[in-house]
Write an enzyme that holds these catalytic residues in place. Structure first.
Site, mmCIF file in Angstrom:
data_model
loop_
_atom_site.group_PDB
_atom_site.id
_atom_site.type_symbol
_atom_site.label_atom_id
_atom_site.label_comp_id
_atom_site.label_asym_id
_atom_site.label_seq_id
_atom_site.Cartn_x
_atom_site.Cartn_y
_atom_site.Cartn_z
ATOM 1 N N ARG A 1 4.372 -9.061 20.120
ATOM 2 C CA ARG A 1 4.339 -10.366 20.787
ATOM 3 C C ARG A 1 3.160 -11.158 20.234
ATOM 4 O O ARG A 1 2.108 -10.601 19.934
ATOM 5 C CB ARG A 1 4.222 -10.222 22.291
ATOM 6 C CG ARG A 1 5.363 -9.439 22.926
ATOM 7 C CD ARG A 1 5.209 -9.367 24.446
ATOM 8 N NE ARG A 1 6.249 -8.531 25.040
ATOM 9 C CZ ARG A 1 7.494 -8.925 25.306
ATOM 10 N NH1 ARG A 1 7.838 -10.175 25.015
ATOM 11 N NH2 ARG A 1 8.360 -8.119 25.851
ATOM 12 N N LYS B 1 -2.075 -14.901 19.716
ATOM 13 C CA LYS B 1 -2.923 -16.050 19.467
ATOM 14 C C LYS B 1 -2.513 -16.738 18.167
ATOM 15 O O LYS B 1 -1.744 -16.196 17.367
ATOM 16 C CB LYS B 1 -4.393 -15.638 19.376
ATOM 17 C CG LYS B 1 -4.747 -14.718 18.224
ATOM 18 C CD LYS B 1 -6.244 -14.385 18.235
ATOM 19 C CE LYS B 1 -6.612 -13.466 17.097
ATOM 20 N NZ LYS B 1 -8.067 -13.167 17.087
ATOM 21 N N ASN C 1 0.824 -1.202 0.000
ATOM 22 C CA ASN C 1 0.000 0.000 0.000
ATOM 23 C C ASN C 1 0.865 1.261 0.000
ATOM 24 O O ASN C 1 2.097 1.195 0.018
ATOM 25 C CB ASN C 1 -0.955 -0.029 1.200
ATOM 26 C CG ASN C 1 -2.296 0.598 0.891
ATOM 27 O OD1 ASN C 1 -2.375 1.644 0.252
ATOM 28 N ND2 ASN C 1 -3.370 -0.042 1.338
ATOM 29 N N HIS D 1 21.894 0.477 13.581
ATOM 30 C CA HIS D 1 23.080 1.101 14.150
ATOM 31 C C HIS D 1 23.266 0.574 15.568
ATOM 32 O O HIS D 1 22.294 0.188 16.234
ATOM 33 C CB HIS D 1 22.932 2.625 14.207
ATOM 34 C CG HIS D 1 22.613 3.253 12.890
ATOM 35 N ND1 HIS D 1 23.540 3.452 11.905
ATOM 36 C CD2 HIS D 1 21.440 3.731 12.395
ATOM 37 C CE1 HIS D 1 22.967 4.020 10.869
ATOM 38 N NE2 HIS D 1 21.694 4.195 11.134
ATOM 39 N N THR E 1 10.585 -6.774 16.440
ATOM 40 C CA THR E 1 12.016 -6.784 16.741
ATOM 41 C C THR E 1 12.599 -8.185 16.775
ATOM 42 O O THR E 1 13.817 -8.336 16.893
ATOM 43 C CB THR E 1 12.277 -6.120 18.100
ATOM 44 O OG1 THR E 1 11.575 -6.849 19.128
ATOM 45 C CG2 THR E 1 11.816 -4.675 18.102
#
Length: 205
Positions: free
Chosen positions: A199, A202, A80, A110, A184
């Site tokens: 995180r 489900k 998009n 970095h 991450t």
């Protein structure tokens, strides 16, 4: 290259890298200034810009990237508006995957440590650029260090609007990433992940 290996100085200082960056900037400028109905030139530019993209994949503009040739998108996928790819490493996106508006895919990184991130331009000053109080000496010219690692996004994923996919992350197949999430770490297949950092909340069956 391993993401923990440091490259001193902006990537554009290297002549070869500078040519790649300039090529991408010129092509994305041309792409982003086309008329919305000019599909012929849009497809021409995307074929020249990207490493590969599959049949029936749609990329809306504005779209921006660092290099372009590091980006590989499968068939039937949709990217998009306002997506940004810092593709200083390989970006692989599977088939029938959807990226919402404003998604950032960031291979570039970095060091968090100031003393690793900021380095003298001339390496001979590495051992004498910090004074006894821990301050950077001002009579030395500095640059910054860069890292990069590949990003993989699997088949049939949906990456929500304004999500950020960080360097070195692998997202499996059939994954939903919530809007504005910051990914991450790796996300396994068949899951829904949200938040900052993202995180798994489900399964996604």
């Amino acid at each position: 290259m391993d993401k923990h290996n440091l490259i001193r100085g902006p990537l554009t200082q290297d002549i070869v890298e500078a040519k790649k960056f300039n090529r991408a900037y010129e092509l994305t400028y041309e792409l982003n200034n086309l008329k919305p109905t000019d599909n012929e030139n849009k497809n021409r530019i995307l074929k020249e810009l990207l490493g590969s993209f599959g049949e029936n994949t749609e990329i809306l503009t504005p779209f921006n990237c660092n290099i372009g040739s590091n980006i590989h998108v499968g068939k039937g996928s949709f990217i998009n508006i306002n997506c940004v790819f810092l593709d200083t490493d390989t970006v692989s996106i599977g088939d029938y995957t959807l990226l919402g508006p404003g998604v950032n895919v960031l291979c570039a990184d970095h060091p968090t440590s100031t003393y690793e991130r900021i380095k003298p331009v001339d390496p001979k000053y590495d051992d004498e650029c910090i004074d006894s109080d821990g301050n950077f000496k001002e009579n030395i010219e500095y640059t910054f260090t860069n890292m990069h690692a590949p990003i993989t996004i699997g088949d049939r994923c949906w990456i929500g609007a304004n999500a950020i996919i960080c360097s070195g992350v692998t997202i499996g197949d059939n994954v939903v990433i919530g809007a504005e999430s910051v990914v991450t770490r790796d996300i396994p297949s068949n899951t829904v992940a949200v938040g900052s950092p993202a995180r798994v909340i489900k399964e996604n069956k």
